[in-house]
Design a protein around this motif. Structure first.
Motif, mmCIF file in Angstrom:
data_model
loop_
_atom_site.group_PDB
_atom_site.id
_atom_site.type_symbol
_atom_site.label_atom_id
_atom_site.label_comp_id
_atom_site.label_asym_id
_atom_site.label_seq_id
_atom_site.Cartn_x
_atom_site.Cartn_y
_atom_site.Cartn_z
ATOM 1 N N PRO A 92 0.802 -1.232 0.000
ATOM 2 C CA PRO A 92 0.000 0.000 0.000
ATOM 3 C C PRO A 92 0.831 1.278 0.000
ATOM 4 C CG PRO A 92 -0.942 -1.600 1.524
ATOM 5 C CD PRO A 92 0.376 -2.163 1.078
ATOM 6 N N ARG A 93 1.908 1.335 0.817
ATOM 7 C CA ARG A 93 2.748 2.543 0.909
ATOM 8 C C ARG A 93 4.204 2.119 1.066
ATOM 9 N NH1 ARG A 93 -0.377 7.034 4.090
ATOM 10 N NH2 ARG A 93 1.638 7.402 5.011
ATOM 11 N N ILE A 94 5.080 2.696 0.277
ATOM 12 C CA ILE A 94 6.507 2.374 0.329
ATOM 13 C C ILE A 94 7.267 3.641 0.706
ATOM 14 C CG2 ILE A 94 8.484 1.432 -0.912
ATOM 15 C CD1 ILE A 94 6.504 0.107 -2.837
ATOM 16 N N ALA A 95 7.829 3.661 1.909
ATOM 17 C CA ALA A 95 8.544 4.851 2.372
ATOM 18 C C ALA A 95 9.993 4.848 1.906
ATOM 19 C CB ALA A 95 8.486 4.941 3.898
ATOM 20 N N ALA A 96 10.702 3.718 2.110
ATOM 21 C CA ALA A 96 12.124 3.710 1.796
ATOM 22 C C ALA A 96 12.592 2.297 1.483
ATOM 23 C CB ALA A 96 12.936 4.286 2.963
ATOM 24 N N VAL A 97 13.498 2.214 0.501
ATOM 25 C CA VAL A 97 14.104 0.939 0.123
ATOM 26 C C VAL A 97 15.612 1.142 0.047
ATOM 27 C CG1 VAL A 97 14.369 -0.780 -1.713
ATOM 28 C CG2 VAL A 97 12.084 0.114 -1.153
ATOM 29 N N ARG A 98 16.340 0.294 0.770
ATOM 30 C CA ARG A 98 17.799 0.316 0.667
ATOM 31 C C ARG A 98 18.291 -1.105 0.471
ATOM 32 N NH1 ARG A 98 22.647 0.279 4.282
ATOM 33 N NH2 ARG A 98 24.282 1.243 3.022
ATOM 34 N N ILE A 99 18.901 -1.352 -0.674
ATOM 35 C CA ILE A 99 19.527 -2.636 -0.971
ATOM 36 C C ILE A 99 21.005 -2.360 -1.179
ATOM 37 C CG2 ILE A 99 19.577 -4.570 -2.585
ATOM 38 C CD1 ILE A 99 16.638 -4.115 -3.085
ATOM 39 N N PHE A 100 21.839 -2.876 -0.293
ATOM 40 C CA PHE A 100 23.235 -2.468 -0.234
ATOM 41 C C PHE A 100 24.171 -3.650 -0.452
ATOM 42 C CE2 PHE A 100 21.921 -3.852 3.904
ATOM 43 C CZ PHE A 100 22.998 -4.544 4.418
ATOM 44 N N VAL A 101 25.370 -3.350 -0.883
ATOM 45 C CA VAL A 101 26.422 -4.362 -1.005
ATOM 46 C C VAL A 101 27.074 -4.520 0.369
ATOM 47 C CG1 VAL A 101 28.597 -4.981 -2.104
ATOM 48 C CG2 VAL A 101 26.832 -3.774 -3.410
ATOM 49 N N PRO A 102 27.008 -5.709 0.982
ATOM 50 C CA PRO A 102 27.562 -5.898 2.326
ATOM 51 C C PRO A 102 29.064 -5.607 2.363
ATOM 52 C CG PRO A 102 26.161 -7.745 1.710
ATOM 53 C CD PRO A 102 26.356 -6.929 0.467
ATOM 54 N N GLU A 103 29.495 -4.963 3.433
ATOM 55 C CA GLU A 103 30.910 -4.668 3.651
ATOM 56 C C GLU A 103 31.330 -5.204 5.014
ATOM 57 O OE1 GLU A 103 31.399 -0.493 3.286
ATOM 58 O OE2 GLU A 103 31.046 -0.459 1.106
ATOM 59 N N TYR A 104 32.592 -5.451 5.148
ATOM 60 C CA TYR A 104 33.139 -5.942 6.413
ATOM 61 C C TYR A 104 32.901 -4.910 7.509
ATOM 62 C CZ TYR A 104 36.544 -7.588 9.855
ATOM 63 O OH TYR A 104 37.149 -8.025 11.010
ATOM 64 N N VAL A 105 32.388 -5.365 8.661
ATOM 65 C CA VAL A 105 32.176 -4.483 9.806
ATOM 66 C C VAL A 105 33.367 -4.651 10.743
ATOM 67 C CG1 VAL A 105 30.693 -3.930 11.766
ATOM 68 C CG2 VAL A 105 29.678 -4.720 9.611
ATOM 69 N N PRO A 106 34.172 -3.615 10.935
ATOM 70 C CA PRO A 106 35.359 -3.736 11.794
ATOM 71 C C PRO A 106 34.988 -4.195 13.210
ATOM 72 C CG PRO A 106 35.396 -1.672 10.571
ATOM 73 C CD PRO A 106 34.051 -2.263 10.356
ATOM 74 N N GLU A 107 35.749 -5.126 13.734
ATOM 75 C CA GLU A 107 35.508 -5.642 15.081
ATOM 76 C C GLU A 107 36.436 -4.930 16.065
ATOM 77 O OE1 GLU A 107 35.713 -9.901 15.215
ATOM 78 O OE2 GLU A 107 34.851 -10.117 13.199
ATOM 79 N N ASN A 108 35.895 -4.552 17.231
ATOM 80 C CA ASN A 108 36.723 -3.905 18.246
ATOM 81 C C ASN A 108 36.740 -4.743 19.526
ATOM 82 O OD1 ASN A 108 34.318 -3.280 19.734
ATOM 83 N ND2 ASN A 108 34.041 -1.428 18.485
ATOM 84 N N GLU A 109 37.505 -4.303 20.505
ATOM 85 C CA GLU A 109 37.677 -5.079 21.732
ATOM 86 C C GLU A 109 36.374 -5.190 22.525
ATOM 87 O OE1 GLU A 109 40.845 -3.420 23.996
ATOM 88 O OE2 GLU A 109 42.404 -3.906 22.509
ATOM 89 N N SER A 110 35.590 -4.147 22.511
ATOM 90 C CA SER A 110 34.321 -4.174 23.232
ATOM 91 C C SER A 110 33.406 -5.252 22.671
ATOM 92 C CB SER A 110 33.633 -2.800 23.141
ATOM 93 O OG SER A 110 32.368 -2.813 23.760
ATOM 94 N N GLN A 111 33.325 -5.327 21.360
ATOM 95 C CA GLN A 111 32.489 -6.342 20.714
ATOM 96 C C GLN A 111 33.021 -7.748 20.992
ATOM 97 O OE1 GLN A 111 32.886 -4.878 16.764
ATOM 98 N NE2 GLN A 111 31.300 -3.298 16.979
ATOM 99 N N ALA A 112 34.334 -7.895 20.989
ATOM 100 C CA ALA A 112 34.931 -9.204 21.240
ATOM 101 C C ALA A 112 34.644 -9.680 22.665
ATOM 102 C CB ALA A 112 36.439 -9.139 20.999
ATOM 103 N N ARG A 113 34.550 -8.753 23.614
ATOM 104 C CA ARG A 113 34.249 -9.137 24.995
ATOM 105 C C ARG A 113 32.762 -9.471 25.166
ATOM 106 N NH1 ARG A 113 38.020 -4.914 26.297
ATOM 107 N NH2 ARG A 113 36.301 -3.400 26.345
ATOM 108 N N VAL A 114 31.901 -8.687 24.559
ATOM 109 C CA VAL A 114 30.456 -8.824 24.780
ATOM 110 C C VAL A 114 29.872 -9.991 23.999
ATOM 111 C CG1 VAL A 114 28.216 -7.714 24.425
ATOM 112 C CG2 VAL A 114 30.143 -6.393 25.341
ATOM 113 N N LEU A 115 30.336 -10.232 22.783
ATOM 114 C CA LEU A 115 29.707 -11.214 21.896
ATOM 115 C C LEU A 115 30.494 -12.517 21.842
ATOM 116 C CD1 LEU A 115 28.851 -8.805 18.928
ATOM 117 C CD2 LEU A 115 27.360 -9.494 20.836
#
Length: 418
Positions: free
Chosen positions: A128-151
């Motif tokens: 019925p209504r389309i506000a926004a469409v984003r189709i993106f090419v995936p890129e590597y997400v840099p990992e940091n120490e905080s993420q390594a501890r939490v996840l």
């Protein structure tokens, strides 16, 4: 003197008619059948089938449903779809019918990686209504120490990077919603976030929009909360969808080695968000294989034709191999806080998902989804480049905001011979 009334009454004629009249009355009264049965009968019309008697007043639950639905129709609602297209030719029609067309005044936001299945999203041209469409090419997400501890990488097919990619996908949809609000100078009252690989067997009820609480499905908790669907106001949704940006807060709070579901629960807890669970009529259509019968920490895979609601459990179109008492035996052996899902009252039937989808799954799917869903499946399966590009152009023109490769590029990447 005797007076005599003069009369012209003919007694003989009267007696002549009285005798047959008396006989007719006698027959009339003594007949054991219909007293008019001796008279010529005109053909009687066939009786009409009786219609069910409607209640004079609507059911109280129906009134509440309509009242709540009317309130939501006056509200601003964002529907956020995230994930890769995969089997969207099967799930897309159910999302259209049971979410987008139920809440016709809602705005659709689609956030998905660009891959070979993306062309299937052209099904959404009929939203019925389309506000926004984003189709993106995936890129590597840099990992940091905080993420390594939490996840933790445990349970994630692509390790911590897989979690970060998923978190980025979810939070990206929140960013799209915020940008749309800023550009058009308003605020959404509600946000529904769900996955594009979800098959919906019934409409999303307005009773799942609970002021001040964030709604999630029960089951499939994996030590946290089921994160395959979420419904809340903008405040609770912001806390729920900020999957990447809240990791430092979780780190500061001392959380360690969290998977997606436990990190999701930790976000809500640290942000002071009350959550509520309710059974929801959808399941996650999956091509992955799982051991059968599942062990204590195994994954049960539901038959798509289960009576449901399945609340986001894994599913596939199959001939169920485990029904009735068998389901109870399997589900009672599972860890309730892990992959367990609701199964009482015969709502769940199980597949043997230890192998690929069985031969003839198309017929099984068509039997569950019905003619309209079957027609979409067949149309997408036989789609040519010209039809694909045309549908994408229709969708692009209907969207308020667009960030995606060209229609031709999307279609060529996924279609056979493209």
């Amino acid at each position: 003197m005797v007076l005599r009334w003069k009369t012209n009454f003919n007694w003989r004629l009267f007696l002549l008619f009285l005798t047959p009249l008396s006989l007719l009355i006698f027959i009339f009264l003594s007949s054991t059948t219909n007293p008019f049965s001796l008279l010529p009968q005109s053909p009687q019309p066939k009786p009409r089938p009786s219609l069910p008697r409607l209640p004079r007043t609507p059911n109280l639950e129906t009134l509440r449903w309509k009242r709540r639905k009317a309130e939501l129709d006056r509200s601003r609602v964002a529907i956020c779809l995230v994930g890769g297209a995969r089997r969207f030719e099967l799930t897309g029609p159910s999302i259209l019918e049971n979410i987008l067309r139920v809440y016709k005044n809602s705005d659709l936001f689609l956030h998905s990686p660009f891959d070979g299945g993306a062309y299937k999203f052209s099904i959404l041209k009929d939203a019925p209504r389309i506000a926004a469409v984003r189709i993106f090419v995936p890129e590597y997400v840099p990992e940091n120490e905080s993420q390594a501890r939490v996840l933790t990488a445990s349970g994630s097919p692509n390790g911590i990077q897989g979690l970060l990619q998923y978190f980025n996908l979810v939070e990206g949809c929140l960013t799209m919603i915020r940008d749309h609000q800023t550009h058009h100078n308003f605020t959404y009252d509600w946000v529904v976030r769900t996955r594009v690989d979800g098959y919906w067997s019934a409409p999303l009820s307005p009773h799942n929009f609970i002021p001040g609480k964030y709604l999630v499905p029960p089951g499939s908790q994996y030590g946290g909360l089921n994160d395959r669907l979420g419904i809340g106001d903008l405040r609770t949704t912001t806390a729920a969808l900020s999957r990447l940006s809240l990791i430092p807060s979780l780190d500061a709070a001392g959380y360690r080695t969290l998977n997606s579901e436990s990190a999701f629960k930790a976000q809500l807890v640290t942000q002071g968000v009350d959550y509520h669970t309710n059974q929801i009529p959808f399941c996650i259509l999956s091509d992955r294989t799982y051991a059968f019968p599942p062990s204590r920490f195994g994954v049960p895979v539901a038959s798509l034709g289960s009576p449901g609601p399945l609340s986001g459990a894994k599913c596939r179109p199959c001939k169920a191999v485990c029904v009735g008492p068998c389901v109870g035996d399997v589900m009672e052996s599972l860890e309730k806080g892990w992959s367990w899902t609701e199964w009482g009252n015969g709502i769940l039937e199980l597949c043997d998902a230890s192998h690929a989808w069985e031969k003839g799954w198309e017929r099984i799917f068509d039997g569950v989804g019905g003619r309209r869903y079957a027609a979409v499946r067949k149309r997408v399966g036989g789609m040519g480049l010209r039809e694909c590009v045309r549908d994408w152009e229709v969708m692009r023109k209907r969207a308020v905001w667009w960030d995606a490769p060209s229609s031709t590029e999307i279609c060529k990447k996924g279609l056979p011979g493209g």
